[in-house]
Design a protein around this motif. Sequence first.
Motif, short mmCIF file in Angstrom:
data_model
loop_
_atom_site.label_atom_id
_atom_site.label_comp_id
_atom_site.label_asym_id
_atom_site.label_seq_id
_atom_site.Cartn_x
_atom_site.Cartn_y
_atom_site.Cartn_z
N PHE A 4 3.33 -1.83 13.41
CA PHE A 4 2.87 -1.97 12.03
C PHE A 4 1.93 -3.17 11.92
CE2 PHE A 4 6.31 -4.98 12.26
CZ PHE A 4 5.93 -6.03 11.41
N ALA A 5 1.21 -3.24 10.83
CA ALA A 5 0.36 -4.39 10.54
C ALA A 5 0.57 -4.78 9.08
CB ALA A 5 -1.10 -4.08 10.81
N ILE A 6 0.12 -5.98 8.74
CA ILE A 6 0.17 -6.45 7.36
C ILE A 6 -1.26 -6.55 6.86
CG2 ILE A 6 0.86 -8.34 5.83
CD1 ILE A 6 3.04 -9.02 7.91
N VAL A 7 -1.59 -5.77 5.84
CA VAL A 7 -2.97 -5.70 5.35
C VAL A 7 -2.98 -5.68 3.82
CG1 VAL A 7 -3.74 -4.45 7.41
CG2 VAL A 7 -3.06 -3.17 5.36
N PRO A 8 -4.11 -5.99 3.19
CA PRO A 8 -4.23 -5.82 1.74
C PRO A 8 -4.27 -4.34 1.37
CG PRO A 8 -5.92 -7.31 2.64
CD PRO A 8 -5.31 -6.60 3.79
N ALA A 9 -3.95 -4.06 0.13
CA ALA A 9 -3.89 -2.67 -0.32
C ALA A 9 -5.22 -1.95 -0.18
CB ALA A 9 -3.42 -2.62 -1.78
N LEU A 10 -6.34 -2.64 -0.44
CA LEU A 10 -7.64 -1.99 -0.31
C LEU A 10 -7.90 -1.55 1.13
CD1 LEU A 10 -10.26 -3.93 -2.48
CD2 LEU A 10 -9.54 -1.56 -2.72
N THR A 11 -7.53 -2.38 2.07
CA THR A 11 -7.73 -2.03 3.49
C THR A 11 -6.93 -0.80 3.86
OG1 THR A 11 -8.15 -4.34 4.05
CG2 THR A 11 -7.52 -2.88 5.86
N ALA A 12 -5.74 -0.67 3.29
CA ALA A 12 -4.88 0.48 3.60
C ALA A 12 -5.41 1.78 3.02
CB ALA A 12 -3.48 0.22 3.07
N LYS A 13 -6.50 1.70 2.22
CA LYS A 13 -7.04 2.91 1.60
C LYS A 13 -8.40 3.31 2.15
CE LYS A 13 -3.54 3.30 -1.18
NZ LYS A 13 -2.56 4.39 -0.99
N VAL A 14 -8.90 2.59 3.15
CA VAL A 14 -10.22 2.95 3.68
C VAL A 14 -10.12 4.24 4.49
CG1 VAL A 14 -10.98 0.55 3.75
CG2 VAL A 14 -9.95 1.57 5.78
N ALA A 15 -11.28 4.81 4.80
CA ALA A 15 -11.31 6.08 5.53
C ALA A 15 -10.57 5.97 6.85
CB ALA A 15 -12.76 6.49 5.78
N GLY A 16 -9.73 6.97 7.12
CA GLY A 16 -8.95 6.98 8.35
C GLY A 16 -7.52 6.54 8.15
N PHE A 17 -7.26 5.76 7.10
CA PHE A 17 -5.92 5.25 6.85
C PHE A 17 -5.12 6.17 5.92
CE2 PHE A 17 -7.79 1.57 8.65
CZ PHE A 17 -6.78 0.71 9.05
N GLU A 18 -5.74 7.27 5.46
CA GLU A 18 -5.08 8.12 4.46
C GLU A 18 -3.74 8.67 4.95
OE1 GLU A 18 -8.05 8.63 5.79
OE2 GLU A 18 -9.58 9.25 4.34
N SER A 19 -3.63 8.90 6.24
CA SER A 19 -2.40 9.50 6.78
C SER A 19 -1.31 8.46 7.04
CB SER A 19 -2.71 10.25 8.08
OG SER A 19 -3.19 9.35 9.07
N LEU A 20 -1.61 7.18 6.85
CA LEU A 20 -0.64 6.13 7.13
C LEU A 20 0.13 5.76 5.87
CD1 LEU A 20 -2.83 3.81 9.39
CD2 LEU A 20 -1.20 5.56 10.11
N ALA A 21 1.30 5.18 6.08
CA ALA A 21 2.12 4.73 4.95
C ALA A 21 1.83 3.26 4.64
CB ALA A 21 3.60 4.89 5.31
N PHE A 22 1.94 2.90 3.36
CA PHE A 22 1.72 1.52 2.93
C PHE A 22 2.82 1.13 1.95
CE2 PHE A 22 0.04 -1.58 -0.14
CZ PHE A 22 -0.37 -2.60 0.72
N ARG A 23 3.50 0.00 2.23
CA ARG A 23 4.52 -0.51 1.33
C ARG A 23 4.28 -2.00 1.10
NH1 ARG A 23 10.39 1.15 3.32
NH2 ARG A 23 10.89 0.32 1.24
N GLU A 24 4.23 -2.38 -0.15
CA GLU A 24 3.94 -3.78 -0.51
C GLU A 24 5.06 -4.70 -0.04
OE1 GLU A 24 3.17 -6.38 -4.58
OE2 GLU A 24 2.83 -4.20 -4.61
N LEU A 25 4.68 -5.93 0.32
CA LEU A 25 5.64 -6.96 0.73
C LEU A 25 5.97 -7.87 -0.44
CD1 LEU A 25 4.29 -7.98 4.25
CD2 LEU A 25 6.63 -7.26 3.76
#
Length: 314
Positions: A242-263
């Motif tokens: 896993f990585a820790i990223v900002p919410a905008l980064t988690a929405k760029v092209a290619g990341f759509e299939s990944l999960a994102f949960r806020e810390l």
Amino acid sequence: MSRNISLRHLRYFAEVANSGSFTTAASRLFVTQSALTSTIQQFEEAVGLKLFDRNTRRVVMTPEAFRFKDEAEKIIKEFDAAIADLEALAQSQKGHIRIAAAPSTIYQFLVKAVMAFRVQYPDVTFSLRDASAQQVEQLVVDGELDFAIASKHKGFAELDYSPLLEDRFGVVCRPDYRLASGHGPLQWNELVEDDYIGFTPDTGIGTTLRNHAPRWPAIENPQFEISSSTSLLAVLNEGGCFAIVPALTAKVAGFESLAFRELVDPGLSRELCLITRRLRSLSPSSQRLVRVITETIRQQNLPEGVTAFISNPA
């Protein structure tokens, strides 16, 4: 005597200092070697110092010239930037706009804003750069960019930082990784250090995490570091990390299939700012583009974890 020194003297001095050759410098400056030599001699006489030692192979700066070189180049850059601003004012709706931005902002709203702007002002041309946070600030300071949209990295005194967005951090990973299961935010004590993929210190994300994240050993000494979201995507797609990223980064092209949960506990966020040179006005074209950018942000449905706080940064 200093009144007899002009910008021409500084330009000639800097060119000789950088090339180490009067012949090469004269060619680059499109002047004769005798004219260049005469100008350097005038400079040396005016300041009362020898600036170059000459031998059969190369021209070498004296210690005094070496100390002065950075200051001379700074003066030249500031002058050129000021003239560029003046020319931009004269061009009004024409001209060229040079921008750099965080990749996530380019994907989420900047390209959309630029395309809308081009419909209104088709004669304006653009350069759009995807540069690291470390590079962005220096490029704006040096006058090589009109403005940038990125997070504050070093915080140069010569720059103004006008906040546009707050972007909260969270965990991004493949849906089959254990942290993807469940609902709601995650806490830091749920993270596994060995599975963490970090960002290098020269990136905006890496800097924010090292400076503002809670004390968690893997932040400072990750077992695996990357320097771009493209590299991160390739690593995350392999799974088991896993990585820790900002919410905008988690929405760029290619990341759509990944999960994102806020810390949370504590939460962590970054500010994405409009970065401009202090005490320097944006050209009319740049001011218009900034207004289009802010309006685009206002009208857009921002991803969860992203908040706009725009009044009118232009």
